[in-house]
Write a protein that holds these residues in place. Structure first.
Motif, short mmCIF file in Angstrom:
data_model
loop_
_atom_site.label_atom_id
_atom_site.label_comp_id
_atom_site.label_asym_id
_atom_site.label_seq_id
_atom_site.Cartn_x
_atom_site.Cartn_y
_atom_site.Cartn_z
N GLU A 140 7.41 -5.49 4.39
CA GLU A 140 7.38 -4.06 4.65
C GLU A 140 6.88 -3.30 3.42
O GLU A 140 6.16 -2.29 3.54
N LEU A 141 7.21 -3.78 2.23
CA LEU A 141 6.69 -3.17 1.02
C LEU A 141 5.17 -3.24 1.00
O LEU A 141 4.49 -2.23 0.72
N PHE A 142 4.61 -4.39 1.33
CA PHE A 142 3.15 -4.53 1.33
C PHE A 142 2.53 -3.72 2.46
O PHE A 142 1.43 -3.17 2.30
N ARG A 143 3.20 -3.64 3.61
CA ARG A 143 2.67 -2.80 4.70
C ARG A 143 2.63 -1.35 4.27
O ARG A 143 1.66 -0.63 4.54
N ASP A 144 3.69 -0.92 3.60
CA ASP A 144 3.77 0.47 3.14
C ASP A 144 2.66 0.78 2.14
O ASP A 144 1.97 1.79 2.24
N LEU A 145 2.48 -0.11 1.18
CA LEU A 145 1.41 0.08 0.20
C LEU A 145 0.04 0.07 0.85
O LEU A 145 -0.85 0.84 0.48
N ASP A 146 -0.13 -0.80 1.85
CA ASP A 146 -1.40 -0.88 2.56
C ASP A 146 -1.66 0.41 3.34
O ASP A 146 -2.79 0.92 3.37
N ARG A 147 -0.61 0.96 3.96
CA ARG A 147 -0.77 2.21 4.71
C ARG A 147 -1.16 3.36 3.79
O ARG A 147 -1.79 4.32 4.23
N ALA A 149 -1.63 -14.95 -6.23
CA ALA A 149 -1.71 -15.70 -4.98
C ALA A 149 -0.60 -15.28 -4.02
O ALA A 149 -0.82 -15.11 -2.81
N SER A 150 0.61 -15.08 -4.56
CA SER A 150 1.72 -14.63 -3.71
C SER A 150 1.44 -13.25 -3.14
O SER A 150 1.72 -12.98 -1.96
N ALA A 151 0.88 -12.38 -3.95
CA ALA A 151 0.57 -11.03 -3.48
C ALA A 151 -0.45 -11.07 -2.35
O ALA A 151 -0.30 -10.38 -1.34
N TYR A 152 -1.49 -11.89 -2.50
CA TYR A 152 -2.49 -12.02 -1.44
C TYR A 152 -1.85 -12.58 -0.17
O TYR A 152 -2.17 -12.15 0.95
N ASN A 153 -0.94 -13.54 -0.32
CA ASN A 153 -0.28 -14.13 0.85
C ASN A 153 0.58 -13.09 1.57
O ASN A 153 0.57 -13.02 2.81
N TYR A 154 1.33 -12.31 0.81
CA TYR A 154 2.16 -11.28 1.44
C TYR A 154 1.31 -10.22 2.11
O TYR A 154 1.65 -9.72 3.21
N LEU A 155 0.21 -9.85 1.49
CA LEU A 155 -0.66 -8.85 2.09
C LEU A 155 -1.24 -9.36 3.40
O LEU A 155 -1.27 -8.63 4.42
N ALA A 156 -1.71 -10.61 3.41
CA ALA A 156 -2.27 -11.19 4.63
C ALA A 156 -1.21 -11.24 5.73
O ALA A 156 -1.48 -10.90 6.90
#
Length: 226
Positions: A185-192, A214-221
């Motif tokens: 949800e944190l990554f979704r929020d930042l993406d939004r 790598a972890s950040a890219y995985n969570y974003l995907a």
């Protein structure tokens, strides 16, 4: 047979039209500031280059210069894409305490593609102080809702850090204490909020959160597909 050459030609035409709109607006900023005076700043943003979106500027309210970055508000418009809507007559506060009244108008080409914005910023700090003084003398002063603090600057890094820090204030738990869904949800929020449209943002967010790139890219995907 593909329509590659035709598509490329169409993209070139769109870019040329967008460039022409920005070029036509650039001298307008000086005229607006000349009309409203020293407390006014007018900025033209090019969303195609979010790391240095300020392509024309007159006045000095936010302290930015040409080549500076967009604020959190601009990032949200960037994230909204062609669904972005004008933001009119909103109040924010700069990091150094100025109260700023702003309007941000989305720039579109003839196809309706949002590619930039024209932003008018008025420093209304003195007006607000006089209003509070007069209201206090009249005995009718009310405590207004505090406007949000917005990060204006020439460095997009400060804007991204501010977005992450604001998110942490809402959920102060450190990264290791978050569940997987909370991390997504944190990554979704930042993406939004348009964070990942900025070049190098994934690396910066990873460093801010204390995780690997790598972890950040995985969570974003996972956030984008989940």
């Amino acid at each position: 047979m593909t329509d590659g050459p035709a598509a490329a030609s169409g993209a070139d035409a769109a870019r040329a039209e967008q460039d022409a709109i920005i070029a036509a607006l650039s001298p307008v900023v000086d005229g607006i500031v000349a009309t409203f005076g020293a407390f006014c700043e007018v900025v033209v943003h090019d969303f195609r280059r979010p790391e240095r979106s300020v392509v024309a500027l007159a006045g000095s309210v936010t302290g930015r210069g040409v080549g500076g970055s967009m604020s959190e508000i601009g990032m949200k418009l960037l994230a909204a894409g062609d669904e972005a809507r004008d933001e009119l007559n909103y109040l924010t506060r700069t990091r150094d305490g100025k109260l700023v009244k702003s309007s941000t108008m989305v720039l579109r080409d003839s196809d309706g593609t949002a590619f930039g914005a024209l932003c008018v910023n008025l420093d209304v700090t003195a007006v607000h102080q006089v209003h509070a003084l007069v209201g206090g003398l009249a005995g009718v002063a009310a405590a207004p809702e505090a406007p949000p603090t917005t990060t204006f600057g020439d460095d997009i890094t400060a804007v991204l850090d501010s977005i992450v820090d604001a998110r942490r204030l809402r959920r102060p738990e450190p990264w290791p204490q978050l569940t997987r869904e909370e991390r997504l949800e944190l990554f979704r929020d930042l993406d939004r909020q348009g964070v990942f449209a900025v070049r190098g943002a994934v690396q910066q967010i990873a460093a801010r959160l204390g995780i690997s790139r790598a972890s950040a890219y995985n969570y974003l995907a996972a956030a984008r597909t989940g």
